[in-house]
Write an enzyme that holds these catalytic residues in place. Structure first.
Site, short mmCIF file in Angstrom:
data_model
loop_
_atom_site.label_atom_id
_atom_site.label_comp_id
_atom_site.label_asym_id
_atom_site.label_seq_id
_atom_site.Cartn_x
_atom_site.Cartn_y
_atom_site.Cartn_z
N THR A 89 -6.49 3.10 -13.20
CA THR A 89 -5.71 1.93 -12.65
C THR A 89 -6.58 0.79 -12.71
O THR A 89 -5.94 -0.24 -12.94
CB THR A 89 -5.56 2.11 -10.99
OG1 THR A 89 -4.46 3.31 -11.02
CG2 THR A 89 -4.87 1.06 -10.29
N LYS A 147 0.99 -1.21 0.09
CA LYS A 147 0.00 0.17 -0.27
C LYS A 147 1.01 1.46 -0.12
O LYS A 147 0.46 2.30 -0.75
CB LYS A 147 -0.97 0.01 1.17
CG LYS A 147 -1.87 -0.93 1.29
CD LYS A 147 -3.01 -0.98 2.14
CE LYS A 147 -4.03 0.11 1.86
NZ LYS A 147 -4.70 0.16 0.57
N SER A 194 -0.24 -0.66 -13.41
CA SER A 194 -1.52 0.02 -14.03
C SER A 194 -1.73 1.29 -13.28
O SER A 194 -2.55 2.14 -13.93
CB SER A 194 -2.53 -0.89 -13.63
OG SER A 194 -2.89 -0.86 -12.09
N ALA A 203 -5.01 -1.85 -5.76
CA ALA A 203 -4.43 -0.59 -5.96
C ALA A 203 -5.25 0.58 -6.56
O ALA A 203 -4.83 1.77 -6.37
CB ALA A 203 -3.00 -0.42 -6.82
N ALA A 204 -6.48 0.52 -6.74
CA ALA A 204 -7.26 1.60 -6.94
C ALA A 204 -7.17 2.58 -6.00
O ALA A 204 -7.13 3.75 -6.02
CB ALA A 204 -8.79 1.04 -7.10
N GLY A 205 -7.55 1.98 -4.64
CA GLY A 205 -7.51 3.11 -3.18
C GLY A 205 -6.17 3.64 -3.20
O GLY A 205 -6.22 4.90 -2.91
N ASP A 206 -5.07 2.71 -3.29
CA ASP A 206 -4.01 3.53 -3.35
C ASP A 206 -3.68 4.56 -4.31
O ASP A 206 -3.09 5.71 -4.00
CB ASP A 206 -2.71 2.47 -3.40
CG ASP A 206 -2.91 1.54 -2.04
OD1 ASP A 206 -3.37 1.93 -1.26
OD2 ASP A 206 -2.38 0.44 -2.48
N GLY A 253 -16.17 2.82 -3.31
CA GLY A 253 -15.85 1.90 -4.66
C GLY A 253 -16.27 2.82 -5.80
O GLY A 253 -15.95 3.73 -6.08
N SER A 254 -17.34 1.90 -6.81
CA SER A 254 -17.50 2.41 -8.22
C SER A 254 -18.50 3.80 -7.80
O SER A 254 -18.72 4.21 -8.77
CB SER A 254 -17.92 1.46 -8.80
OG SER A 254 -19.16 0.81 -8.22
#
Length: 306
Positions: free
Chosen positions: A284, A41, A293, A250-253, A223-224
């Site tokens: 990402t 993270k 990504s 890694a979307a949140g990161d 989220g989305s």
């Protein structure tokens, strides 16, 4: 002028296994393929900040092994200052094993390794570097004692502190007292406040609870759907961009790193910074792997102009 961002966090070598679906208890599944990449993270957030234009430094720990050298070199490829990364001679570098299904959802197992060996004294030794930052970011893949020491130093030098309480855990209340902005997802927020996130009213209630615990500013990622924010002056919700997710790792990161690259220290531009961070995160999830990504500033801007 570019934001100066320092990240105290984890360094893990990620191994991703592609599976048609998540296995049931006791079930054995064959994997479609296997890949390894730099991750953790902390590392992901630092790379996201650096690629989005921030001048980035990293505080962390690796083992005296090939994985550790690989992690340091990976950060250096993105021009991240790694001078505050310490080598542990007894414990190996952290690692993570990611199960990724056909819908892009993942389950992750993490071995903390040397990430869990970061000592307060090692953080205090780089006080001069922390003092140069605009933002200091930390997560829960490293010891909370080290985070408390780092955030205490940061506040001594008027550095804005950002806490990503992930993975969710019981938190030392003293950390919240030196946190300027807390950024959980809806599950993590509910764990910390005891208030389930279901609608705008419950988000407002979470913000009130965090204020009671000492944190005046909150972002909840949902989220989305998007991200809720509440500062001392305003609150609102920024919708996410609709895309086809391939891998949510890694979307949140990416969100947090990109946010820190654009945010003003007084949070006065929080809505536009959130929109930038949402765009980065949406890119990402359209690629495979965590660090590979994460988009660059130019890629984020180009996507925003479409």
């Amino acid at each position: 002028m570019a934001n100066k961002v320092t990240v105290l966090g984890s360094l893990n070598v990620d191994t991703t296994l592609r599976v048609p679906r998540m296995p049931l208890p006791g079930e054995t599944l064959s994997t479609e393929n296997k890949s390894s990449a730099a991750g953790g993270k902390g590392a992901n957030q630092a790379v996201a900040a650096a690629r989005a234009g921030a001048e980035t430094r990293f505080i962390g720990k690796v083992g005296n092994d090939d994985a550790g050298r690989f992690m340091v070199e990976s950060l250096q490829e993105d021009k991240i200052d790694t001078s505050a990364i310490v080598t542990d001679k007894t414990v190996g570098t952290g690692s993570a094993f990611i199960l990724l299904d056909e819908e892009g959802q993942n389950s992750i197992l993490v071995y903390g390794g040397s990430n869990q060996q970061i000592k307060d004294a090692e953080v205090l030794a780089v006080e001069d570097e922390i003092a140069k930052a605009d933002f200091l970011i930390a997560q829960f893949e490293t010891p909370q004692a080290a985070t408390l020491a780092a955030f205490t130093v940061a506040k001594r030098h008027d550095v804005t502190t950002i806490l990503n309480p992930a993975p969710a855990a019981k938190i030392d209340p003293e950390i919240l007292k030196v946190t300027d902005l807390v950024v959980p997802n809806e599950t993590e927020s509910a764990v910390l406040t005891g208030i389930e996130v279901t609608d705008r009213a419950s988000m407002d209630a979470n913000a009130d609870k965090f204020r009671e615990m000492g944190v005046k500013n909150l972002i909840i990622t949902v989220g989305s759907k998007g991200a809720y924010y509440a500062t001392e002056k305003e609150s609102g919700f920024v919708p996410a961009f609709k895309v086809k997710a391939v891998d949510t790792t890694a979307a949140g990161d990416t969100f947090i790193g990109a946010l820190s690259s654009q945010l003003k220290s007084d949070l006065s531009n929080i809505e536009s910074a959130l929109t930038f961070a949402q765009r980065a995160s949406s890119l990402t999830v359209q690629g495979l792997g965590a660090m590979p990504s994460i988009p660059t500033y130019d890629e984020i801007v180009a996507a925003s102009q479409k």
